[in-house]
Design a protein around this motif. Sequence first.
Motif, PDB file in Angstrom:
ATOM      1  N   VAL A  43       0.119   2.132   1.849  1.00 25.72           N
ATOM      2  CA  VAL A  43       0.342   2.496   2.282  1.00 25.72           C
ATOM      3  C   VAL A  43      -0.208   3.768   2.229  1.00 25.72           C
ATOM      4  O   VAL A  43      -0.676   4.559   3.157  1.00 25.72           O
ATOM      5  CB  VAL A  43       1.983   2.691   3.052  1.00 25.72           C
ATOM      6  CG1 VAL A  43       1.929   4.340   3.890  1.00 25.72           C
ATOM      7  CG2 VAL A  43       2.820   1.536   3.863  1.00 25.72           C
ATOM      8  N   ALA A  44       0.290   4.351   0.738  1.00 26.16           N
ATOM      9  CA  ALA A  44      -0.158   5.732   0.134  1.00 26.16           C
ATOM     10  C   ALA A  44      -2.209   5.772   0.109  1.00 26.16           C
ATOM     11  O   ALA A  44      -2.647   6.427   0.479  1.00 26.16           O
ATOM     12  CB  ALA A  44       0.172   5.694  -0.889  1.00 26.16           C
ATOM     13  N   VAL A  71      -9.382  15.039  -1.081  1.00 25.60           N
ATOM     14  CA  VAL A  71      -7.809  14.391  -0.911  1.00 25.60           C
ATOM     15  C   VAL A  71      -6.945  14.425  -2.241  1.00 25.60           C
ATOM     16  O   VAL A  71      -7.081  13.693  -3.369  1.00 25.60           O
ATOM     17  CB  VAL A  71      -7.273  13.709  -0.119  1.00 25.60           C
ATOM     18  CG1 VAL A  71      -6.312  13.325   0.563  1.00 25.60           C
ATOM     19  CG2 VAL A  71      -7.637  14.303   1.412  1.00 25.60           C
ATOM     20  N   GLU A  72      -5.858  14.687  -2.856  1.00 22.53           N
ATOM     21  CA  GLU A  72      -5.370  14.962  -3.912  1.00 22.53           C
ATOM     22  C   GLU A  72      -4.614  13.752  -3.156  1.00 22.53           C
ATOM     23  O   GLU A  72      -3.758  14.126  -2.362  1.00 22.53           O
ATOM     24  CB  GLU A  72      -5.141  16.423  -4.674  1.00 22.53           C
ATOM     25  CG  GLU A  72      -5.707  18.199  -4.902  1.00 22.53           C
ATOM     26  CD  GLU A  72      -6.770  16.563  -5.863  1.00 22.53           C
ATOM     27  OE1 GLU A  72      -5.479  16.698  -6.887  1.00 22.53           O
ATOM     28  OE2 GLU A  72      -7.470  17.512  -6.060  1.00 22.53           O
ATOM     29  N   ASP A  73      -3.728  12.817  -4.568  1.00 19.79           N
ATOM     30  CA  ASP A  73      -3.060  12.784  -4.831  1.00 19.79           C
ATOM     31  C   ASP A  73      -1.510  12.576  -4.632  1.00 19.79           C
ATOM     32  O   ASP A  73      -0.252  12.552  -3.217  1.00 19.79           O
ATOM     33  CB  ASP A  73      -2.433  11.240  -5.547  1.00 19.79           C
ATOM     34  CG  ASP A  73      -3.872  10.171  -5.403  1.00 19.79           C
ATOM     35  OD1 ASP A  73      -4.801  10.842  -5.104  1.00 19.79           O
ATOM     36  OD2 ASP A  73      -4.191   9.552  -6.890  1.00 19.79           O
ATOM     37  N   SER A  74      -1.729  14.145  -4.797  1.00 19.90           N
ATOM     38  CA  SER A  74       0.251  14.589  -4.180  1.00 19.90           C
ATOM     39  C   SER A  74       0.198  15.009  -3.594  1.00 19.90           C
ATOM     40  O   SER A  74       0.972  15.194  -2.366  1.00 19.90           O
ATOM     41  CB  SER A  74       0.347  16.517  -4.994  1.00 19.90           C
ATOM     42  OG  SER A  74      -0.873  17.086  -4.728  1.00 19.90           O
ATOM     43  N   ILE A 105      11.339   7.505   0.471  1.00 22.49           N
ATOM     44  CA  ILE A 105      10.228   7.622  -0.594  1.00 22.49           C
ATOM     45  C   ILE A 105       9.645   8.369  -1.341  1.00 22.49           C
ATOM     46  O   ILE A 105       9.285   9.415  -1.101  1.00 22.49           O
ATOM     47  CB  ILE A 105       9.129   7.081  -0.326  1.00 22.49           C
ATOM     48  CG1 ILE A 105       9.647   5.437   1.311  1.00 22.49           C
ATOM     49  CG2 ILE A 105       7.921   6.588  -0.730  1.00 22.49           C
ATOM     50  CD1 ILE A 105       8.360   4.969   1.629  1.00 22.49           C
ATOM     51  N   SER A 106      10.037   8.890  -2.489  1.00 27.99           N
ATOM     52  CA  SER A 106       9.786   9.222  -3.964  1.00 27.99           C
ATOM     53  C   SER A 106       8.975   9.171  -4.890  1.00 27.99           C
ATOM     54  O   SER A 106       9.332   8.004  -5.483  1.00 27.99           O
ATOM     55  CB  SER A 106      10.753  10.330  -3.919  1.00 27.99           C
ATOM     56  OG  SER A 106      10.095  10.975  -4.994  1.00 27.99           O
ATOM     57  N   VAL A 107       7.567   9.274  -4.651  1.00 23.85           N
ATOM     58  CA  VAL A 107       5.902   8.488  -5.808  1.00 23.85           C
ATOM     59  C   VAL A 107       6.208   9.542  -6.470  1.00 23.85           C
ATOM     60  O   VAL A 107       5.589  10.551  -6.551  1.00 23.85           O
ATOM     61  CB  VAL A 107       5.557   7.798  -5.231  1.00 23.85           C
ATOM     62  CG1 VAL A 107       4.444   7.098  -5.924  1.00 23.85           C
ATOM     63  CG2 VAL A 107       5.215   7.090  -3.680  1.00 23.85           C
ATOM     64  N   MET A 131       1.573   6.280  -9.884  1.00 18.39           N
ATOM     65  CA  MET A 131       0.614   5.507  -8.870  1.00 18.39           C
ATOM     66  C   MET A 131      -0.851   6.233  -8.839  1.00 18.39           C
ATOM     67  O   MET A 131      -0.206   7.672  -8.723  1.00 18.39           O
ATOM     68  CB  MET A 131       1.292   5.515  -8.253  1.00 18.39           C
ATOM     69  CG  MET A 131       0.745   4.622  -6.638  1.00 18.39           C
ATOM     70  SD  MET A 131       1.426   4.976  -5.065  1.00 18.39           S
ATOM     71  CE  MET A 131       2.535   3.995  -5.357  1.00 18.39           C
ATOM     72  N   ILE A 132      -1.895   5.910  -9.200  1.00 17.49           N
ATOM     73  CA  ILE A 132      -3.284   6.817  -8.803  1.00 17.49           C
ATOM     74  C   ILE A 132      -3.778   6.192  -8.107  1.00 17.49           C
ATOM     75  O   ILE A 132      -4.042   4.191  -7.973  1.00 17.49           O
ATOM     76  CB  ILE A 132      -3.580   6.270 -10.243  1.00 17.49           C
ATOM     77  CG1 ILE A 132      -3.053   7.077 -11.703  1.00 17.49           C
ATOM     78  CG2 ILE A 132      -5.406   6.901 -10.066  1.00 17.49           C
ATOM     79  CD1 ILE A 132      -3.989   6.583 -12.970  1.00 17.49           C
ATOM     80  N   LEU A 133      -3.827   6.371  -7.220  1.00 15.47           N
ATOM     81  CA  LEU A 133      -4.299   6.328  -5.926  1.00 15.47           C
ATOM     82  C   LEU A 133      -5.921   6.030  -5.595  1.00 15.47           C
ATOM     83  O   LEU A 133      -6.947   6.888  -6.891  1.00 15.47           O
ATOM     84  CB  LEU A 133      -3.936   7.159  -4.295  1.00 15.47           C
ATOM     85  CG  LEU A 133      -2.643   7.436  -3.818  1.00 15.47           C
ATOM     86  CD1 LEU A 133      -2.351   7.950  -3.293  1.00 15.47           C
ATOM     87  CD2 LEU A 133      -2.342   5.922  -3.790  1.00 15.47           C
TER      88      LEU A 133
END
Length: 196
Positions: free
Chosen positions: A137-138, A153-156, A170-172, A177-179
Amino acid sequence: MLTYTNHLRKLILPEYGRNIQSMVDHALTIENREERNLCANAIIEAMMALFPPTGDKQEYIAKLWDHLLVMSDFKLDVDLPFQPVDPAVFGGNPEPLPIAYTNNIPFRHYGLHITRLIDIASQMPEGEERQALIYLVASQMKKLLSSSSKDSVEDSKIFKDLRHLSQGAISVNPDSMILPDFRVLPAPSTKKKKKK
């Protein structure tokens, strides 16, 4: 003086044009039934000249007679060679489709499916399946945001939106996790290359 078409009444079947509609309007004013029948047949011939038949000729001619009646608002009283279409077919609008639209999507660029997937992931028990779904999903969120944003776009940012959309369920951790990175490619050029 020139008359603009936007000042004239709207055509019922615009594909036949204003001249055919004028012929139909004239046929409505003819009082003699024989002359009216001749005029109606001449209009059908003109319609066939504009749009020659391609399939079954009898079926096509029946369709033209139906169109003639529609253009006259079913007021043309002539001897029809075919059973006319029932005017009730054109009465009223169809029932609207029961489609549930939601306007309360906080981030429209992600779409409704992403919010539904986030709801599913937030209700799943902790484990590998939940983490795999969150990652997918992310990643999709990052792809969608990359395609609608000119900036990188930053992952944060994705994790922050994910937390907001899941209402904190949902807290990542950004370190865990690296997208993948997505790059929007420019549209291919449509210009033809010159031959040397």
